[in-house]
Design an enzyme around this catalytic site. Structure first.
Site, mmCIF file in Angstrom:
data_model
loop_
_atom_site.group_PDB
_atom_site.id
_atom_site.type_symbol
_atom_site.label_atom_id
_atom_site.label_comp_id
_atom_site.label_asym_id
_atom_site.label_seq_id
_atom_site.Cartn_x
_atom_site.Cartn_y
_atom_site.Cartn_z
ATOM 1 N N GLU A 439 3.955 -10.286 1.046
ATOM 2 C CA GLU A 439 3.038 -11.273 0.448
ATOM 3 C C GLU A 439 1.920 -10.635 -0.382
ATOM 4 O O GLU A 439 0.771 -11.045 -0.323
ATOM 5 C CB GLU A 439 2.427 -12.175 1.531
ATOM 6 N N GLY A 440 2.278 -9.648 -1.156
ATOM 7 C CA GLY A 440 1.295 -8.946 -1.966
ATOM 8 C C GLY A 440 0.850 -7.682 -1.272
ATOM 9 O O GLY A 440 0.261 -7.722 -0.196
#
Length: 598
Positions: A439-440
């Site tokens: 997620e990043g």
């Protein structure tokens, strides 16, 4: 029962630090009280104890398999999904009218922590609840009624289908296309990779929340739309047919092997249909809701794995005799001591405890803010939103990056045994390593913190945070034992402000690369200070309890204070070195015109 988390610590944070029952004064949560909160946590613990933790290693050793286009997973996963669906835990935070229990996210986050500490290889339901929430927030009534009840029941799986082979985290470069049809649906064509739980046989259907570009849409992020793309689609006559979403590959991972990571191909037979969520070209804006939920969820996963590793290494340290105390005069005549008595082992255990309980506190702070955003209005709501936005990248990063270090220290406590499959630490070390990437990556989160969140609305978010910290400092000053730590934290907030002020001119000059060059170091410093704030809050709660309860559970509260002091004396001083680098004018990682061979 297995020990992979501390319910006593969870109760301390819920009821003595964050005062969870105060949320029930708001009409939205008024149907609940501590009894219902505890019942839900008991239910989650029972499922974790019986269907998750006992199969932690077995799920890892029997990975998902892709054969003839079908993905099979460990059989216990279906039992687990049925159990959480029947117990209403997937939609616990959803409104009553949507089949949920209308519980605070503060309680929901604790349930997630318990389950991930028990077996993070079963990371299915967070994706499903996130997908259902996204459809509920932005989708049509038809999409909601068609998909949400099945998702919350545990019979269908939800996913985030974002990443593509050529794009990675650069979502502006996605090429999956959507061609509008006369009936209101879209023909979808493209590929997605690394889709967690993207296909498996433990559910009847998989519902992808997929980013794609409508033909003719603008380039870049402004032309991205969001679609519901199911594995099996519902026809007009009420039957389900294959929707031309093919599983063309499965990634064999370092850890978290119980959840398949899929390579999906859509529309090879020109028969893949998707349904638009919300308005065209606003897909990335919508998806940020699920992405931010997932970021906090990944942070919670990091804290949870670190918790399981801490209790495993603590148990080992209490039972493993080796060598003698350093101050023993007749070393060979004295018996071996348990390794927990060696100062360096105790340091490693205290580090793990400080990371786990500090991370969990930060994540619960975010959950409480999410609840307050939901039940307030106007400027109050906006302030809570700003605080949550600021803390989200920190809550994703600190528990994962520091969690990796904590699990590594746990493995070190076990020594050579930790490197073997005879103990679970080697698997936990493998499992947690993905969390700083999900997620990043840490680099992306760090650029978000320094490049966006610190400057939004002329720096209002950090001002709000420092005001909250100031309240904690003021309360801590009323306890003699906490005064030195309040003063240390005051100096640390000043250090952050000094470093930020030195970097902002680069942004104003348009030199963004120089501004964000060491954003990851800035994040590390910011995270250390933010968690120091959380530890001071825990110290205040512990001192209050000692004064009101006397000797009752004094050992628990003394442990809290001792760990708080450890964090301030061992971890907080690291900000000095980070600040020294951040204030340094020497540039070594940017293009300077000179050839640098790497």
């Amino acid at each position: 029962m297995a020990t992979y988390f501390s319910r006593r610590n969870l109760d301390f944070l819920l009821y003595e630090v964050f005062h969870a029952t105060e949320l029930t004064k708001y009409p939205y949560f008024e149907a609940h009280d501590r009894e219902t909160f505890d019942m839900v946590l008991d239910s989650a613990t029972h499922i974790a104890d019986t269907l998750m933790y006992p199969y932690y290693r077995d799920v890892d050793r029997n990975q998902p398999e892709l054969k003839a286009g079908k993905v099979t997973v460990h059989p216990k996963i279906k039992e687990f999904l049925t159990a959480v669906g029947d117990a209403g835990l997937i939609g616990a935070s959803f409104p009553f009218e949507q089949g949920g229990q209308q519980l605070p996210e503060l309680i929901g986050s604790c349930m997630g922590f318990i389950k991930m500490a028990a077996n993070n290889g079963m990371m299915y339901i967070g994706l499903t609840s996130g997908a259902a929430n996204l459809i509920t927030t932005f989708g049509s009534e038809n999409l909601i009624s068609t998909y949400v009840p099945h998702l919350l029941s545990g019979k269908w799986q939800g996913t985030m289908a974002l990443t593509e082979p050529q794009a990675g985290s650069s979502l502006s470069d996605i090429t999956t296309s959507a061609e509008p049809l006369e009936n209101g649906s879209y023909l979808i064509k493209g590929q997605k990779v690394f889709i967690s739980a993207g296909d498996h046989d433990a559910v009847d259907n998989v519902v992808h929340l997929m980013l794609a570009r409508i033909k003719g849409a603008p380039k870049g992020t402004k032309g991205i739309s969001l679609f519901v793309v199911p594995k099996s689609r519902l026809t007009d006559d009420g039957t389900f047919v294959d929707n031309d979403v093919a599983s063309t590959g499965i990634y064999h991972k370092l850890g978290q092997r119980g959840t398949p990571a899929m390579h999906l191909t859509m529309g090879e037979e020109d028969n893949c249909y998707g349904w638009l969520v919300g308005e065209p070209n606003r897909g990335l804006n919508y998806m940020f809701q699920m992405m931010n939920e997932a970021r906090i969820g990944v942070g919670m996963t990091g804290a949870a794995i670190a918790s399981a590793a801490y209790y495993a290494s603590l148990e080992y340290a209490k039972e493993r005799p080796q060598s003698r105390r350093l101050n023993e005069k007749n070393l060979l005549d004295s018996p071996q001591t348990m390794i927990i008595n060696h100062p360096d082992v105790k340091r490693m255990l205290l580090f793990q405890k400080a990371v786990v309980e500090g991370s969990l506190s930060l994540l619960m702070e975010c959950a409480r803010l999410s609840d307050l955003v939901h039940v307030t209005e106007g400027e109050e709501k906006e302030n809570y939103e700003l605080l949550l936005d600021l803390l989200t990248p920190v809550a994703k990063t600190f528990p994962t990056e520091m969690g990796v270090r904590a699990v590594s220290e746990g493995l070190q406590v076990l020594g050579g045994y930790g490197f073997t499959e005879d103990f679970p630490l080697e698997q936990m070390y493998r499992d947690i390593r993905i969390t700083p990437i999900y997620e990043g990556t840490t680099g992306i989160q760090s650029q978000d913190l320094l490049g966006r969140k610190m400057t939004i609305k002329n720096g209002k978010a950090p001002r709000l945070l420092f005001a909250e910290i100031a309240k904690t400092l003021e309360e801590a000053q009323t306890y003699d034992e906490l005064k030195p730590y309040a003063e240390r934290l005051r100096k640390e907030t000043g250090r952050i402000q000094e470093v930020t002020a030195s970097l902002l001119p680069f942004a104003m000059q348009g030199n963004i690369e120089r501004f964000l060059m060491d954003a990851t170091l800035y994040m590390e410093m910011f995270g250390i200070v933010t968690v120091a704030w959380q530890w001071l809050k825990q110290g205040i709660a512990a001192k209050k309890a000692q004064l009101t309860l006397g000797d009752t559970e004094d050992a628990f509260y003394e442990s809290k204070l001792h760990t708080m002091k450890f964090y301030f004396h061992y971890e907080v001083p690291k900000t000095k070195g980070l600040a020294t680098r951040l204030l340094d004018t020497e540039v070594l990682t940017l293009e300077t015109g000179k050839e640098v061979i790497l």
